[in-house]
Write a protein that holds these residues in place. Structure first.
Motif, PDB file in Angstrom:
ATOM      1  N   ILE A  99      12.766  51.669  43.329  1.00  8.84           N
ATOM      2  CA  ILE A  99      13.769  51.339  41.217  1.00  8.84           C
ATOM      3  C   ILE A  99      12.923  51.817  40.666  1.00  8.84           C
ATOM      4  O   ILE A  99      13.884  52.662  39.587  1.00  8.84           O
ATOM      5  CB  ILE A  99      13.759  49.769  41.225  1.00  8.84           C
ATOM      6  N   ALA A 100      11.724  52.192  40.591  1.00  7.74           N
ATOM      7  CA  ALA A 100      10.984  52.218  39.389  1.00  7.74           C
ATOM      8  C   ALA A 100      11.415  53.580  39.696  1.00  7.74           C
ATOM      9  O   ALA A 100      10.976  54.846  38.505  1.00  7.74           O
ATOM     10  CB  ALA A 100       9.210  52.032  39.453  1.00  7.74           C
ATOM     11  N   ASP A 101      11.079  54.507  40.872  1.00  4.31           N
ATOM     12  CA  ASP A 101      11.187  55.679  41.151  1.00  4.31           C
ATOM     13  C   ASP A 101      12.583  56.427  40.493  1.00  4.31           C
ATOM     14  O   ASP A 101      12.554  57.515  39.649  1.00  4.31           O
ATOM     15  CB  ASP A 101      11.279  56.256  42.764  1.00  4.31           C
ATOM     16  N   ARG A 102      13.189  55.637  40.948  1.00  6.26           N
ATOM     17  CA  ARG A 102      15.199  55.920  40.277  1.00  6.26           C
ATOM     18  C   ARG A 102      15.660  55.494  39.028  1.00  6.26           C
ATOM     19  O   ARG A 102      16.664  56.756  38.693  1.00  6.26           O
ATOM     20  CB  ARG A 102      16.223  55.279  41.073  1.00  6.26           C
ATOM     21  N   VAL A 103      14.661  54.716  37.921  1.00  7.70           N
ATOM     22  CA  VAL A 103      14.832  55.137  36.887  1.00  7.70           C
ATOM     23  C   VAL A 103      13.686  55.893  35.834  1.00  7.70           C
ATOM     24  O   VAL A 103      14.263  55.701  34.810  1.00  7.70           O
ATOM     25  CB  VAL A 103      15.404  53.424  35.874  1.00  7.70           C
ATOM     26  N   GLU A 118      15.592  65.160  36.762  1.00  5.93           N
ATOM     27  CA  GLU A 118      15.720  66.489  37.258  1.00  5.93           C
ATOM     28  C   GLU A 118      17.160  65.382  37.936  1.00  5.93           C
ATOM     29  O   GLU A 118      17.845  66.261  37.997  1.00  5.93           O
ATOM     30  CB  GLU A 118      14.853  65.437  38.507  1.00  5.93           C
ATOM     31  N   ARG A 119      17.993  64.876  38.191  1.00  2.78           N
ATOM     32  CA  ARG A 119      19.004  65.041  38.431  1.00  2.78           C
ATOM     33  C   ARG A 119      20.275  65.272  37.414  1.00  2.78           C
ATOM     34  O   ARG A 119      20.906  65.787  37.618  1.00  2.78           O
ATOM     35  CB  ARG A 119      19.291  63.519  38.978  1.00  2.78           C
ATOM     36  N   THR A 120      19.664  64.470  36.378  1.00  2.37           N
ATOM     37  CA  THR A 120      21.087  64.970  34.893  1.00  2.37           C
ATOM     38  C   THR A 120      21.046  67.174  35.424  1.00  2.37           C
ATOM     39  O   THR A 120      21.600  67.670  35.237  1.00  2.37           O
ATOM     40  CB  THR A 120      20.338  64.961  33.585  1.00  2.37           C
TER      41      THR A 120
END
Length: 109
Positions: free
Chosen positions: A27-31, A38-40
């Protein structure tokens, strides 16, 4: 009857803690701001590529890779794009935008 072996209970607790730690890390990595950025960036690059390809299709120009050592003067040597439709489209968008702005001003006042 419930399993009351203290060693077994400790193993279950340790396994549950490890699973919980993995979940919290995921969860911490995802947010994390870095991952979100990077995803954006990846998403924007993909959409920009699709946009460029669709504009190229509309102009009838097939995109081709450009090497850094390409001479800028020879970039359109093979085929020069027809900018007429693009300029007409931009002009139409500007006219419609100006008409909407004027219409809203008259409506308010």
């Amino acid at each position: 009857m419930a399993d009351t072996d203290p060693d077994e209970l400790e193993r279950r607790i340790a396994r549950t803690r490890a699973e919980l730690a993995q979940t919290v890390d995921a969860i911490a990595d995802r947010v994390s701001p870095k991952r979100v950025a990077e995803r954006t960036v990846t998403d924007v690059k993909g959409r920009a590529g699709q946009f460029v390809a669709s504009v190229g299709d509309a102009l009838g120009v097939a995109p081709r890779p450009v090497a850094y050592d390409d001479d800028p003067e020879r970039l359109w040597e093979d085929e020069r794009p027809d900018l007429g439709p693009v300029l007409i489209g931009v002009g139409a968008v500007l006219i419609v935008g100006a008409a909407i702005v004027l219409w809203r001003r008259r409506r308010r006042g």
